[in-house]
Each structure stands twice: as structure tokens, then as C-alpha cells.
Design a protein around this motif. Structure first.
Motif, PDB file in Angstrom:
ATOM      1  N   MET A 193       0.801  -1.221   0.000  1.00 41.66           N
ATOM      2  CA  MET A 193       0.000   0.000   0.000  1.00 41.66           C
ATOM      3  C   MET A 193       0.836   1.274   0.000  1.00 41.66           C
ATOM      4  SD  MET A 193      -3.438   0.018   0.147  1.00 41.66           S
ATOM      5  CE  MET A 193      -3.894   1.374   1.215  1.00 41.66           C
ATOM      6  N   ASP A 194       1.962   1.248   0.685  1.00 41.72           N
ATOM      7  CA  ASP A 194       2.704   2.482   0.929  1.00 41.72           C
ATOM      8  C   ASP A 194       4.198   2.255   0.809  1.00 41.72           C
ATOM      9  OD1 ASP A 194       2.580   5.169   1.374  1.00 41.72           O
ATOM     10  OD2 ASP A 194       2.028   5.057   3.481  1.00 41.72           O
ATOM     11  N   GLY A 195       4.603   1.440  -0.165  1.00 41.16           N
ATOM     12  CA  GLY A 195       6.011   1.137  -0.371  1.00 41.16           C
ATOM     13  C   GLY A 195       6.815   2.391  -0.655  1.00 41.16           C
ATOM     14  N   PRO A 196       8.081   2.434  -0.246  1.00 41.36           N
ATOM     15  CA  PRO A 196       8.866   3.657  -0.357  1.00 41.36           C
ATOM     16  C   PRO A 196       9.373   3.991  -1.760  1.00 41.36           C
ATOM     17  CG  PRO A 196      10.183   1.917   0.613  1.00 41.36           C
ATOM     18  CD  PRO A 196       8.790   1.376   0.494  1.00 41.36           C
ATOM     19  N   PRO A 225       5.970   0.992  -9.466  1.00 40.38           N
ATOM     20  CA  PRO A 225       5.582  -0.216  -8.732  1.00 40.38           C
ATOM     21  C   PRO A 225       4.377  -0.002  -7.822  1.00 40.38           C
ATOM     22  CG  PRO A 225       7.664   0.665  -7.905  1.00 40.38           C
ATOM     23  CD  PRO A 225       7.354   1.407  -9.154  1.00 40.38           C
ATOM     24  N   GLY A 226       4.212   1.227  -7.312  1.00 39.70           N
ATOM     25  CA  GLY A 226       3.055   1.495  -6.466  1.00 39.70           C
ATOM     26  C   GLY A 226       1.741   1.327  -7.205  1.00 39.70           C
ATOM     27  N   ALA A 227       1.730   1.655  -8.493  1.00 41.47           N
ATOM     28  CA  ALA A 227       0.516   1.466  -9.294  1.00 41.47           C
ATOM     29  C   ALA A 227       0.240  -0.020  -9.504  1.00 41.47           C
ATOM     30  CB  ALA A 227       0.670   2.172 -10.639  1.00 41.47           C
ATOM     31  N   ALA A 228       1.301  -0.785  -9.776  1.00 40.27           N
ATOM     32  CA  ALA A 228       1.135  -2.234  -9.943  1.00 40.27           C
ATOM     33  C   ALA A 228       0.624  -2.872  -8.653  1.00 40.27           C
ATOM     34  CB  ALA A 228       2.463  -2.868 -10.348  1.00 40.27           C
ATOM     35  N   PHE A 235      -5.233  -7.465  -6.946  1.00 43.19           N
ATOM     36  CA  PHE A 235      -5.560  -7.289  -5.528  1.00 43.19           C
ATOM     37  C   PHE A 235      -6.997  -6.805  -5.373  1.00 43.19           C
ATOM     38  CE2 PHE A 235      -0.975  -6.424  -5.962  1.00 43.19           C
ATOM     39  CZ  PHE A 235      -0.466  -7.417  -5.126  1.00 43.19           C
ATOM     40  N   GLU A 236      -7.804  -7.575  -4.675  1.00 41.15           N
ATOM     41  CA  GLU A 236      -9.195  -7.205  -4.428  1.00 41.15           C
ATOM     42  C   GLU A 236      -9.251  -5.970  -3.525  1.00 41.15           C
ATOM     43  OE1 GLU A 236     -13.306  -9.152  -2.575  1.00 41.15           O
ATOM     44  OE2 GLU A 236     -11.483 -10.357  -2.766  1.00 41.15           O
ATOM     45  N   ASP A 237     -10.148  -5.032  -3.888  1.00 46.49           N
ATOM     46  CA  ASP A 237     -10.301  -3.791  -3.120  1.00 46.49           C
ATOM     47  C   ASP A 237      -8.918  -3.211  -2.827  1.00 46.49           C
ATOM     48  OD1 ASP A 237     -11.509  -1.736  -1.784  1.00 46.49           O
ATOM     49  OD2 ASP A 237     -11.966  -2.886   0.024  1.00 46.49           O
ATOM     50  N   PRO A 238      -8.155  -2.862  -3.863  1.00 47.09           N
ATOM     51  CA  PRO A 238      -6.710  -2.583  -3.708  1.00 47.09           C
ATOM     52  C   PRO A 238      -6.369  -1.353  -2.877  1.00 47.09           C
ATOM     53  CG  PRO A 238      -7.460  -1.962  -5.895  1.00 47.09           C
ATOM     54  CD  PRO A 238      -8.602  -2.679  -5.250  1.00 47.09           C
ATOM     55  N   HIS A 239      -7.310  -0.407  -2.707  1.00 46.14           N
ATOM     56  CA  HIS A 239      -6.989   0.819  -1.969  1.00 46.14           C
ATOM     57  C   HIS A 239      -7.320   0.707  -0.486  1.00 46.14           C
ATOM     58  CE1 HIS A 239      -6.153   2.524  -5.830  1.00 46.14           C
ATOM     59  NE2 HIS A 239      -7.399   2.384  -6.228  1.00 46.14           N
ATOM     60  N   THR A 240      -7.710  -0.487  -0.037  1.00 47.37           N
ATOM     61  CA  THR A 240      -7.996  -0.727   1.373  1.00 47.37           C
ATOM     62  C   THR A 240      -6.836  -1.462   2.022  1.00 47.37           C
ATOM     63  OG1 THR A 240     -10.391  -0.824   0.999  1.00 47.37           O
ATOM     64  CG2 THR A 240      -9.549  -1.893   2.993  1.00 47.37           C
ATOM     65  N   LEU A 243      -5.273  -6.275   6.617  1.00 50.03           N
ATOM     66  CA  LEU A 243      -4.284  -7.054   7.352  1.00 50.03           C
ATOM     67  C   LEU A 243      -4.377  -8.541   7.037  1.00 50.03           C
ATOM     68  CD1 LEU A 243      -2.034  -6.739   9.470  1.00 50.03           C
ATOM     69  CD2 LEU A 243      -3.760  -7.078  11.247  1.00 50.03           C
ATOM     70  N   GLY A 244      -5.561  -8.999   6.588  1.00 51.00           N
ATOM     71  CA  GLY A 244      -5.737 -10.409   6.279  1.00 51.00           C
ATOM     72  C   GLY A 244      -5.629 -10.739   4.805  1.00 51.00           C
ATOM     73  N   ARG A 245      -5.065  -9.837   4.009  1.00 59.36           N
ATOM     74  CA  ARG A 245      -4.974 -10.069   2.560  1.00 59.36           C
ATOM     75  C   ARG A 245      -4.087 -11.285   2.293  1.00 59.36           C
ATOM     76  NH1 ARG A 245      -6.337  -6.768  -1.450  1.00 59.36           N
ATOM     77  NH2 ARG A 245      -6.436  -4.955  -0.058  1.00 59.36           N
ATOM     78  N   VAL A 246      -4.659 -12.295   1.630  1.00 62.97           N
ATOM     79  CA  VAL A 246      -3.944 -13.567   1.486  1.00 62.97           C
ATOM     80  C   VAL A 246      -2.810 -13.490   0.469  1.00 62.97           C
ATOM     81  CG1 VAL A 246      -5.905 -14.949   2.230  1.00 62.97           C
ATOM     82  CG2 VAL A 246      -5.646 -14.391  -0.196  1.00 62.97           C
ATOM     83  N   ASN A 247      -2.888 -12.565  -0.483  1.00 58.21           N
ATOM     84  CA  ASN A 247      -1.843 -12.491  -1.504  1.00 58.21           C
ATOM     85  C   ASN A 247      -1.028 -11.208  -1.409  1.00 58.21           C
ATOM     86  OD1 ASN A 247      -3.863 -10.752  -2.409  1.00 58.21           O
ATOM     87  ND2 ASN A 247      -3.487 -11.201  -4.578  1.00 58.21           N
TER      88      ASN A 247
END
Length: 322
Positions: A193-196, A225-228, A235-240, A243-247
Motif C-alpha cells: 500500500m505504501d512502499g517507499p 511499482p506502487g501502481a502495480a 488485488f481485491e479492493d486494492p486501496h484498502t 491485514l488479512g490479505r492472502v496475496n
């Protein structure tokens, strides 16, 4: 670089990021995190980037490269000169971090070539190219200097972003306080979500088709890479923040393929330990409203660069647990 030159230079890093070396680094990182927190714990407030994340990341890289602990304060003083009071104005203007690193690592590595030792600097000094050729000391010095630049600032921004997410999200903070085994998942979703690394640049070597567009050879292409990492097809619901995201680990915050960041495993350890010790040694963690505004009207300043996504500062308040 492209192979084979890339393969040749990357071979020199082989002894730095082994599982055994990561385990050895972890022992130092627990001590380092506590030492940094000790500097501000009694105050109940800290500017996270300069007061914790940057010195923590800098001294992690110093330890990885085998800089003696007796020199750590000197490294911090010269390489974090932007901290108030670290250097006098005259010293700061006269200090070139690259010159400083060149001088220090030339001394270290030349000494290890003359007097071999069984330590990280000794392993780096003895590293060879794939053909067995011993590189010039200047090549190793450039590599060490690059690692300081590439590995220090990115990890500091990641840790700072992590503290912001926790301070902004009480439910998330409570979950991690209750179960530290979730911190690894938190770091992965934070990287997604917030990679540097916001962007990087590449030069096309041949004319190619990309998303229905012709990209001529010799074109400079900006990779995001942040867009990818927020691709809804992956990624389902990618802007949320989930914590339990399986992938979550499918992110490309560290790149992919032969150019994958070699320091990725170390960055993950740094993030996990920094977050865990922050939570262990505090009972509350909140954003400083005087500096960043009240809930619903937050204001954050980011570094003005195409390359990094990083807060320029982050002020938080906390209640010490000690």
C-alpha cells in the motif's frame, strides 16, 4: 545494469544477505531498536523519521557491512548531519557524505586485504567476480556506498509510514498489540500500500509494444511499482489496507526477477522489529494534532521526488510502557 555486468557486480553481494547473516543482524537490531527508543521514551513525543527511523536504518546498514560499533556514532554524526545540532553549520557545509563513505570504506577494505579477518568486511574484501577475479578496492567501496544510499532511506521511509498507519488506525494498532504474529502481515500490506519506491526509470533497448502503444528503442520509461501494487486485477479492493490479505506478498515493492532488491529480507526484518519494539514500549500511539492537524483534517508533507514516496516528517505522541 544488464547482465552479464549486472551478474558480475551482484555476485559481490553474495555473502551479505545470507540467512545466517540475517540471523546475526537480527540480534543487533533488537538492541539497536531499544537503544534508539531510549533516546526519547521519557518525553512522550518523537519526530519518527529523524528521531528513530533514519538512525535505526543507517546503523543497520553499518552493521551489515561490518562497520565496527565503535565507529557507529561517528557514522551517525556525519551521515545524518541534517539533524539539528548534529554538526555545526560550517561542518555541515564542508561534509560530503560520499567523500566520508569513500574514505571510511577504502580504509576498512584496504586493511582487510592486508590483514584478512573472519568478519563481514573480510568477506566483502575477499569477494570475487564469477570468473574468480578479485575486484579493485574502489569497486567494493562503490558498492558499499550504494548500499548505504539505497538501503538506508527507503527502509526509514517504510518504518515511518508504518508508524503513521498505526497511529492513524486505533483498531489496527490494537490488533498488533494483542498479537505480534500479525506484524509480518502488516509489513507486507504496508509494502503493497505504501512502499517507499514510487518510481524508477528504464531505457528500452528494442522497440516493443506495451498496452497497445509502440515504445521505440531508446525511450526512457518510468516504472511505477506502487501502481502495480494497487492493480485491481491482482488485488481485491486494492486501496484498502487489509491485514488479512492472502496475496499481499505478491506485491512488487522490491521488484522482480534478476533485479529484485537484494536487501528485501533485511528490510522486512527491520520493519518487523521496529514496529514490535515501538508497540512493546508504549501503551498508546497517536498522531500529534498540533503538528499534523486533528482527525479528519490531517496534513502531511512528503518529499518532493519522483523516486521515493516518503514523509518528510512525522510527529507522534505516546504513553511509555516502561
Amino acid at each position: 545494469m544488464d547482465p552479464p555486468r549486472h551478474t558480475k557486480i551482484r555476485r559481490l553481494l553474495g555473502g551479505l544477505f545470507t540467512p545466517r547473516r540475517m540471523e546475526e543482524s537480527e540480534d543487533f537490531l533488537w538492541r539497536l531498536a531499544d537503544r534508539q527508543i531510549d533516546e526519547f521514551l521519557t518525553t512522550g513525543t518523537v519526530e519518527v523519521l529523524h528521531g528513530f527511523a533514519q538512525p535505526f536504518a543507517l546503523l543497520t546498514i553499518a552493521d551489515l557491512l561490518g562497520v565496527p560499533e565503535t565507529d557507529h556514532d561517528d557514522f551517525r554524526r556525519h551521515l545524518l548531519a541534517q539533524q539539528v545540532g548534529a554538526l555545526s553549520e560550517g561542518e555541515a557545509l564542508a561534509t560530503n557524505p560520499l567523500d566520508y563513505l569513500d574514505t571510511k570504506f577504502t580504509t576498512y577494505l584496504t586493511d582487510r586485504r592486508t590483514h584478512p579477518q573472519d568478519d563481514v568486511l573480510g568477506a566483502l574484501a575477499a569477494a570475487t567476480y564469477p570468473d574468480g577475479q578479485l575486484p579493485e578496492v574502489v569497486e567494493l567501496v562503490r558498492l558499499a556506498t550504494f548500499l548505504f544510499g539505497a538501503g538506508q532511506d527507503t527502509t526509514a521511509r517504510l518504518i515511518t509510514a508504518g508508524i503513521r498507519h498505526l497511529a492513524e488506525t486505533p483498531d489496527l494498532q490494537a490488533a498488533l498489540r494483542a498479537d505480534h504474529t500479525l506484524i509480518g502481515d502488516f509489513v507486507e500490506e504496508l509494502l503493497r500500500m505504501d512502499g517507499p519506491v514510487k518510481g524508477d526509470f528504464r531505457l528500452t533497448r528494442t522497440t516493443t509494444e506495451l498496452a497497445g502503444r509502440t515504445v521505440p528503442a531508446g525511450t526512457v520509461v518510468m516504472v511505477l511499482p506502487g501502481a502495480a501494487n494497487r492493480d485491481p486485477a491482482r488485488f481485491e479492493d486494492p486501496h484498502t489496507f487489509d491485514l488479512g490479505r492472502v496475496n499481499a506478498r505478491e506485491h512488487v515493492a522490491f521488484g522482480r526477477g534478476v533485479h529484485t532488491c537484494p536487501g528485501g529480507p533485511l528490510a522486512r526484518i527491520e520493519g518487523r522489529i521496529a514496529i514490535e519494539r515501538f508497540l512493546d514500549r508504549t501503551t498508546t500511539l497517536t498522531i500529534n494534532a498540533d503538528r499534523h492537524g486533528p482527525v479528519g483534517r490531517r496534513s502531511y508533507r512528503y518529499e518532493p521526488t519522483y523516486i521515493l514516496r516518503g514523509l518528510a516528517e512525522l510527529h507522534v505522541d505516546f504513553t511509555p510502557a516502561d
